[in-house]
Motif scaffolding. Sequence first.
Motif, PDB file in Angstrom:
ATOM      1  N   ALA A 143       0.806  -1.232  -0.095  1.00  0.00           N
ATOM      2  CA  ALA A 143       0.015  -0.020  -0.045  1.00  0.00           C
ATOM      3  C   ALA A 143       0.883   1.155   0.086  1.00  0.00           C
ATOM      4  N   LYS A 144       0.246   2.283  -0.551  1.00  0.00           N
ATOM      5  CA  LYS A 144       0.957   3.733  -0.517  1.00  0.00           C
ATOM      6  C   LYS A 144      -0.030   4.678  -0.066  1.00  0.00           C
ATOM      7  N   VAL A 145       0.496   5.779   0.162  1.00  0.00           N
ATOM      8  CA  VAL A 145      -0.459   6.835   0.737  1.00  0.00           C
ATOM      9  C   VAL A 145       0.416   8.055   0.075  1.00  0.00           C
ATOM     10  N   PHE A 146      -0.605   8.846  -0.485  1.00  0.00           N
ATOM     11  CA  PHE A 146      -0.197  10.214  -1.506  1.00  0.00           C
ATOM     12  C   PHE A 146      -0.877  11.362  -0.528  1.00  0.00           C
ATOM     13  N   ARG A 147      -0.012  12.388  -0.430  1.00  0.00           N
ATOM     14  CA  ARG A 147      -0.309  13.464   0.414  1.00  0.00           C
ATOM     15  C   ARG A 147      -0.058  14.943  -0.412  1.00  0.00           C
ATOM     16  N   ASN A 148      -0.864  15.766  -0.396  1.00  0.00           N
ATOM     17  CA  ASN A 148      -0.589  17.050  -1.006  1.00  0.00           C
ATOM     18  C   ASN A 148       0.546  17.858  -0.139  1.00  0.00           C
ATOM     19  N   SER A 149       1.081  18.924  -0.605  1.00  0.00           N
ATOM     20  CA  SER A 149       2.006  19.389   0.352  1.00  0.00           C
ATOM     21  C   SER A 149       1.483  20.289   1.411  1.00  0.00           C
ATOM     22  N   GLU A 150       0.330  20.656   1.415  1.00  0.00           N
ATOM     23  CA  GLU A 150      -0.431  21.051   2.579  1.00  0.00           C
ATOM     24  C   GLU A 150      -0.735  19.972   3.625  1.00  0.00           C
ATOM     25  N   LYS A 151      -0.658  18.847   3.344  1.00  0.00           N
ATOM     26  CA  LYS A 151      -1.100  17.720   3.907  1.00  0.00           C
ATOM     27  C   LYS A 151      -2.679  17.771   4.296  1.00  0.00           C
ATOM     28  N   THR A 152      -3.333  18.501   3.437  1.00  0.00           N
ATOM     29  CA  THR A 152      -4.778  18.488   3.809  1.00  0.00           C
ATOM     30  C   THR A 152      -5.553  17.411   2.952  1.00  0.00           C
ATOM     31  N   VAL A 153      -5.034  16.664   2.172  1.00  0.00           N
ATOM     32  CA  VAL A 153      -5.625  15.592   1.407  1.00  0.00           C
ATOM     33  C   VAL A 153      -4.723  14.339   1.441  1.00  0.00           C
ATOM     34  N   SER A 154      -4.851  13.252   1.934  1.00  0.00           N
ATOM     35  CA  SER A 154      -4.267  12.224   2.276  1.00  0.00           C
ATOM     36  C   SER A 154      -4.964  10.856   1.515  1.00  0.00           C
ATOM     37  N   LEU A 155      -4.421  10.285   0.330  1.00  0.00           N
ATOM     38  CA  LEU A 155      -5.220   9.351  -0.278  1.00  0.00           C
ATOM     39  C   LEU A 155      -4.399   7.884  -0.192  1.00  0.00           C
ATOM     40  N   TYR A 156      -5.065   7.162   0.435  1.00  0.00           N
ATOM     41  CA  TYR A 156      -4.255   5.596   0.614  1.00  0.00           C
ATOM     42  C   TYR A 156      -4.727   4.680  -0.668  1.00  0.00           C
ATOM     43  N   GLN A 157      -3.751   4.091  -1.157  1.00  0.00           N
ATOM     44  CA  GLN A 157      -3.852   3.008  -2.326  1.00  0.00           C
ATOM     45  C   GLN A 157      -3.813   1.853  -1.779  1.00  0.00           C
ATOM     46  N   CYS A 158      -5.196   1.236  -1.536  1.00  0.00           N
ATOM     47  CA  CYS A 158      -5.101  -0.164  -0.974  1.00  0.00           C
ATOM     48  C   CYS A 158      -6.388  -0.748  -0.844  1.00  0.00           C
ATOM     49  N   ASP A 159      -6.587  -2.040  -0.638  1.00  0.00           N
ATOM     50  CA  ASP A 159      -7.928  -2.590  -0.474  1.00  0.00           C
ATOM     51  C   ASP A 159      -8.503  -1.674   0.600  1.00  0.00           C
ATOM     52  N   ILE A 160      -9.786  -1.433   0.609  1.00  0.00           N
ATOM     53  CA  ILE A 160     -10.381  -0.722   1.897  1.00  0.00           C
ATOM     54  C   ILE A 160     -10.592  -1.544   3.087  1.00  0.00           C
ATOM     55  N   TYR A 161     -10.753  -2.855   2.989  1.00  0.00           N
ATOM     56  CA  TYR A 161     -10.795  -3.712   4.104  1.00  0.00           C
ATOM     57  C   TYR A 161      -9.247  -3.730   4.669  1.00  0.00           C
ATOM     58  N   LYS A 162      -8.432  -3.195   4.147  1.00  0.00           N
ATOM     59  CA  LYS A 162      -7.021  -3.209   4.837  1.00  0.00           C
ATOM     60  C   LYS A 162      -6.754  -1.737   5.708  1.00  0.00           C
ATOM     61  N   PHE A 163      -7.722  -1.029   5.421  1.00  0.00           N
ATOM     62  CA  PHE A 163      -7.846   0.318   6.052  1.00  0.00           C
ATOM     63  C   PHE A 163      -8.231   0.440   7.413  1.00  0.00           C
ATOM     64  N   SER A 164      -7.700   1.103   8.264  1.00  0.00           N
ATOM     65  CA  SER A 164      -8.244   1.002   9.650  1.00  0.00           C
ATOM     66  C   SER A 164      -7.966   2.455  10.430  1.00  0.00           C
ATOM     67  N   SER A 165      -8.874   2.367  11.563  1.00  0.00           N
ATOM     68  CA  SER A 165      -8.438   3.862  12.325  1.00  0.00           C
ATOM     69  C   SER A 165      -7.118   4.062  12.946  1.00  0.00           C
ATOM     70  N   SER A 166      -6.269   2.590  12.838  1.00  0.00           N
ATOM     71  CA  SER A 166      -4.946   2.792  13.298  1.00  0.00           C
ATOM     72  C   SER A 166      -4.105   3.858  12.435  1.00  0.00           C
ATOM     73  N   LEU A 167      -4.772   4.076  11.264  1.00  0.00           N
ATOM     74  CA  LEU A 167      -3.648   4.759  10.239  1.00  0.00           C
ATOM     75  C   LEU A 167      -4.070   6.352  10.473  1.00  0.00           C
ATOM     76  N   GLU A 168      -5.382   6.699  10.556  1.00  0.00           N
ATOM     77  CA  GLU A 168      -5.574   8.055  10.424  1.00  0.00           C
ATOM     78  C   GLU A 168      -6.546   8.407  11.606  1.00  0.00           C
ATOM     79  N   GLY A 169      -6.787   7.420  12.800  1.00  0.00           N
ATOM     80  CA  GLY A 169      -7.725   7.731  13.654  1.00  0.00           C
ATOM     81  C   GLY A 169      -9.165   7.638  13.264  1.00  0.00           C
TER      82      GLY A 169
END
Length: 229
Positions: A143-169
């Motif tokens: 998986a990867k995470v892409f963020r804009n320079s202001e860090k107001t947008v963070s997009l995770y490239q992964c299977d959604i079922y592997k995403f959890s609150s441990s990553l972004e609260g």
Amino acid sequence: MITGQSRVNWGYLATVPVLLSIRIYLSAFFLFKESCSSSMLAAQENRVIALEEWEEKWQQDKIGFHHPHVHKMLEANIDKVVAGRTGIKFFFPLCGKAVDMKWTAELGHTVVGVELTEKAIRQFFEESEMSYTEENVPTIPGAKVFRNSEKTVSLYQCDIYKFSSSLEGQFGAIWDRGALVAINPKDREKYAALMVSLMAPDCRYLLDTLLYNPELHKALHRSSIFCTG
């Protein structure tokens, strides 16, 4: 508590916007499930679309489900979602390259999205004219995470079922524009449980989905459902 407009017509396709609180999201989901006839559920439960098929749609630019403008439902309901709060963290499941994310960030909120296809994420940042960085996600292999320079947008490239609150609260708001429609029916309970786990106590959930009778729309493919949101 359900606010906003709601309309159900079992003979025709109907768009259903609902704003759900954390206390009733799962109960509302199961109430809907129980209210459907067993034959209607049986007609849906075996429909499956593989992750590779979604990837192929993006690679071939078969993305009729993408809206080039901010979704009218989000615009119409943003005050209900925000509910007087500022600096909300929004979650966008199966976000694609939705322009809603840029619009939401420009309102002063932060955005976190999850998308399977890397092409969609790169196109979002490029078309939004945002500089961005990318890095691996240590806890999710591949998986990867892409963020804009202001860090107001963070997009995770992964299977959604592997995403959890441990990553972004947890999140103060979720805008689900067609994600519930796009997932395989057999995964709906798992998806609902994931969404609830991501919701902060004051979270507001805006859902754009469809209620239809598959017995009357036998030829209707899920991708065409997704296009009508």
